[in-house]
Write a protein that holds these residues in place. Structure first.
Motif, short mmCIF file in Angstrom:
data_model
loop_
_atom_site.label_atom_id
_atom_site.label_comp_id
_atom_site.label_asym_id
_atom_site.label_seq_id
_atom_site.Cartn_x
_atom_site.Cartn_y
_atom_site.Cartn_z
N SER A 507 0.83 -1.21 0.00
CA SER A 507 0.00 0.00 0.00
C SER A 507 0.86 1.26 0.00
N LEU A 516 3.49 9.89 -0.10
CA LEU A 516 2.88 8.57 -0.18
C LEU A 516 3.79 7.58 0.54
N GLN A 554 -13.06 3.66 -5.10
CA GLN A 554 -12.10 4.71 -4.78
C GLN A 554 -12.09 5.12 -3.31
N LYS A 578 -4.83 10.43 0.28
CA LYS A 578 -4.85 9.60 -0.93
C LYS A 578 -4.21 8.24 -0.67
N LYS A 580 -2.94 4.34 -2.80
CA LYS A 580 -2.81 3.41 -3.93
C LYS A 580 -2.67 2.01 -3.34
N ARG A 584 -5.78 0.06 -7.28
CA ARG A 584 -6.84 1.04 -7.05
C ARG A 584 -6.26 2.32 -6.47
N GLU A 585 -6.88 3.43 -6.81
CA GLU A 585 -6.49 4.72 -6.25
C GLU A 585 -7.73 5.42 -5.72
N GLN A 587 -9.22 7.75 -1.88
CA GLN A 587 -8.93 8.49 -0.66
C GLN A 587 -9.60 7.85 0.54
#
Length: 793
Positions: A507, A516, A554, A578, A580, A584-585, A587
């Motif tokens: 993740s 990220l 999402q 946010k 990923k 999938r992306e 929030q």
């Protein structure tokens, strides 16, 4: 002469039948308990040692370091084992194993098999699991090949020859051919399976990229190395091996892997990575010590009672010495008597053990021994133990008895002396010290088990019925049909539920700094109803909603541990971050309060939740408490309508969640039973000493009664010395018990505090038991007619 010794020994044992009974019963109980525990310890230590090359087999596992954490996995990447065999001459063979649940059908028979593994064709060349039918070299070479255990073969084919016949497997109904039959796996194997499916079924058909996957970690991997290979030297070459094959992937993903070799023989007891069926070396040590303690208590009883009776044998020894008997001869005589006593105890122990073994297997939760008479080596071990106890327990009494001075003895001036009294008192203290430690341990264990089973878990597991179903169009329809059944409060879809295990996912989630952050996080796939149905508490944001179409692709909900990992101090600050994950992306839309989705032995880990319709493996159904059986029958009717090819099977979540603590419960039960036995054996010894002490002081008691002593005063006179010894034992036992149980509790992430009252209860219980034991003879002596005890004066 030997015949004469045996005759004299038998007469002495028979003359004092009460003491003989106590001695033999105590020894028998002690040896039975110790022998059962040593059988258990031996069984635990024997795991995986039956393979002829067990010392050459290693499990390949991975330490995975990410920017957020360091994962000690019990698996490795799919591509690692075959490439290890290709790249290193030291590796003779490699095999991958993967546990799977699989639907298996034959005509009208259909079962959801849980003891299924898929394995490479090298499985039977690495491990010594025996094939009854089939060639070990090729039974797993072809796609859709199955090897059945004898039990599974009988279940599906009865008395027919299963080899060459076919079964339908998985929900898709693939035809699989039985290519071999194997003996049922031994109980002392950490690998267990009733059905083995060839790995080529996946690598050549269902998942053709399997052998080239360096970033997918799902395979349990084992290698067989050359006899002269140093495993540490081999492991030192693995970093270069990984850099060659997956260096680019590791840099891009920021997941850096270290391969580690674990010896097969240590997997069950010594690994901290799990995945082996869960043994505990700590428990092995504890049970070994308890076995020795119980045996020690039984031996102490023998020594105490024999030395206490030395006065009675004094004149006999004196006469024998006058007649020319040597010290060595006398010693051998008394050791012989000790051995005869132990041999009698041995015969009773064999009977006790044979009767107790099925019950003991049931408590232990495994068949540690098929039967005492199934292996004569077991009987010989028990005989050897009995003889050793007889010799060692008889040495001190024989030395004391054979050292009497004949002139003093025959004049009636014999006294056992302060050393003998001190020894007996010391041995009683040791006995009760051990007993109090075991009692305190039992109290701590049961309070810890109660704490774990009644701890606030953060979710609702009551009346929660779980149905395991494969993802399909029928799954959603079945779930909707179940929801409309009277007696069903709600239902939801999910990939897992608390206590059932879960997957993890690579993740990338936005942290407090706006970066990220990469982490390997636990992952649940759920639907809209999952969070409210399990009564999970929202701390910030919202749960999944049908009002937002984007939630299905999402949106993510995380727990408190996740936002702590990301550096957020307030759950509200994480809303909108946010992510990923798995292609999938989106929030974060909500933060839930931490809940215990695994055993309380483990800390709560970071958890993410997402919606993914094709990854839900179960339906959770919350039932009303009334008419549960009728509701389940209605659910079964709907199941047959939507999933006619699958067997209807269900379980309740609270039962499944509590099963996590089965090994601890069994440990607690075993501890309790053997602690009770230790106390019983201690009391038998104390009973014998009290009886003999009362006998020795019967004239004193008679005189005291004549001059007006009450029953209470005489009971106090005879009891106080023994009670002082128990109090001393309590003082010694308390710190030892605290240290031992505090060390045991360190294995639990969530645990009780050891409180003072636990020591008081165990000490008080020991004191009461001792008082009752001693008082029996004290009261009997105090109410007897003093004329009888003074008649010989």
């Amino acid at each position: 002469m030997i015949r004469n010794y045996i005759k004299i020994a038998w007469r002495n044992l028979w003359r004092r039948r009460g003491f003989t009974f106590i001695n033999i019963t105590g020894l028998s109980l002690g040896m039975t308990a110790s022998f059962l525990m040593l059988l258990y310890v031996g069984f635990e230590l024997s795991y995986d040692t039956f393979h002829s090359k067990s010392d050459q087999i290693y499990r390949v596992v991975a330490d995975i370091k990410t920017p957020s954490d360091n994962i000690e996995a019990n698996i490795t990447a799919w591509a690692v084992p075959p490439n290890l065999q290709k790249d290193f001459s030291e590796v003779v063979s490699a095999v991958r194993i993967n546990d799977i649940n699989m639907l298996v059908r034959k005509d009208d028979l259909k079962f959801k098999e849980t003891q299924v593994i898929s394995a490479d064709s090298s499985f039977f060349s690495v491990f010594d699991f025996k094939l009854v039918q089939g060639n070990p070299k090729d039974v797993l070479t072809k796609q859709f090949s199955l090897v059945l255990s004898e039990t599974a073969a009988k279940k599906y084919f009865g008395s027919q020859n299963p080899v060459g016949q076919s079964l339908k497997i998985t929900e898709e109904g693939y035809n699989a051919t039985v290519t071999g039959v194997m003996e049922d796996f031994p109980n002392n194997s950490h690998i267990q399976a009733d059905i083995i499916l060839s790995m080529t079924t996946f690598s050549q058909n269902l998942d053709k990229e399997l052998d080239t996957r360096w970033g997918s970690y799902d395979a349990a991997a084992y290698i067989l190395i050359n006899p002269n290979t140093d495993p540490e030297q081999l492991a030192s070459k693995f970093p270069a091996f990984l850099e060659k094959h997956s260096g680019t992937f590791m840099k891009e993903s920021k997941m850096f892997v270290t391969l580690v070799l674990e010896p097969l023989e240590g997997l069950y007891l010594n690994t901290t990575r799990g995945g082996t069926g869960g043994g505990s070396m700590t428990n092995v040590y504890i049970f070994s010590i308890i076995a020795i303690f119980i045996l020690l208590i039984a031996a102490i009883n023998f020594i105490n009672l024999t030395t206490a009776r030395s006065v009675e044998r004094a004149k006999e020894v004196g006469i024998r010495k006058v007649m020319g008997a040597e010290k060595q001869q006398l010693s051998l005589q008394f050791i012989g008597e000790s051995v005869i006593t132990c041999l009698l105890a041995f015969l009773i122990t064999v009977l006790f053990t044979a009767l107790a073994l099925p019950f003991f297997n049931d408590i232990a939760g495994k068949v540690i021994n098929e039967g005492l008479f199934s292996n004569y080596a077991t009987i010989l071990k028990l005989l050897g133990m009995s003889l050793a106890i007889g010799v060692f327990a008889g040495i001190y009494p024989s030395l004391v008895l054979s050292s009497f001075k004949p002139i003093k003895v025959l004049k009636g001036n014999f006294s056992t002396g302060s050393k003998g009294v001190l020894l007996r008192k010391s041995l009683v203290i040791i006995q009760f010290t051990i007993s109090i430690i075991l009692m305190t341990g039992t109290i701590v264990i049961y309070n810890q088990m109660n704490y774990m089973q009644n701890q606030e878990l953060g979710f609702n597991k009551e009346q929660m019925l779980i149905l395991e179903t494969p993802p399909s169009d029928s799954q959603a329809s079945l779930k909707n049909a179940i929801t409309n059944i009277p007696g069903v409060i709600s239902s939801s879809l999910g990939s897992s539920a608390p206590g059932l295990g879960n997957s993890s996912a690579y993740s990338e989630i936005e942290n407090k700094k706006g970066d990220l952050q990469i982490a390997n996080l636990e992952l649940y796939f759920v639907d809209h109803e999952y969070i409210p149905q399990f009564d999970l508490t929202l701390l910030a944001g919202r749960g999944f909603s049908k009002d937002f179409a984007s939630d299905s692709t999402q949106a993510m909900v995380v727990n408190e541990e996740t936002i702590k990992l990301l550096g957020y101090s307030d759950p509200k600050d994480a809303i909108g971050a946010k992510f990923k994950q798995w292609g999938r992306e989106g929030q974060i839309i909500g933060v839930i309060k931490d809940f215990h989705f695994s055993s309380l032995e483990n800390n709560i880990r970071p958890l993410t939740m997402r919606m993914e319709a094709n990854n839900n493996d179960l339906i959770a159904v919350k039932l009303a408490p009334q008419h549960i059986q009728q509701t389940i029958a209605a659910i079964e009717t709907q199941w047959e309508s939507f999933l006619p090819n699958q067997p209807f099977d269900y379980f309740f979540l609270d039962d499944s969640f509590n099963e996590q603590y089965q090994s601890e419960e069994r440990f607690g039960n075993l501890f309790l039973y053997f602690a009770a036995l230790a106390i019983l054996i201690s009391c038998l010894g104390l009973l014998g000493l009290a009886a003999y002490s009362t006998l020795q002081r019967k004239r004193e008691i008679g005189i005291r009664k004549v001059i007006g002593a009450s029953v209470t005063e005489i009971v106090n006179l005879l009891s106080k010395d023994f009670l002082k010894l128990v109090l001393i034992a309590f003082v010694i036992a308390s710190p030892i018990a605290w240290y031992v149980m505090d060390s045991w509790l360190q294995d639990f992430a969530y645990k009780i505090d050891i409180s003072w009252w636990m020591f008081v209860v165990s000490g008080g219980f020991a004191l009461c038991i001792a008082l009752l034991t001693v008082s029996f003879h004290a009261i009997k002596a105090s109410i007897s007619n003093p004329v009888n005890s003074l008649r010989t004066e």
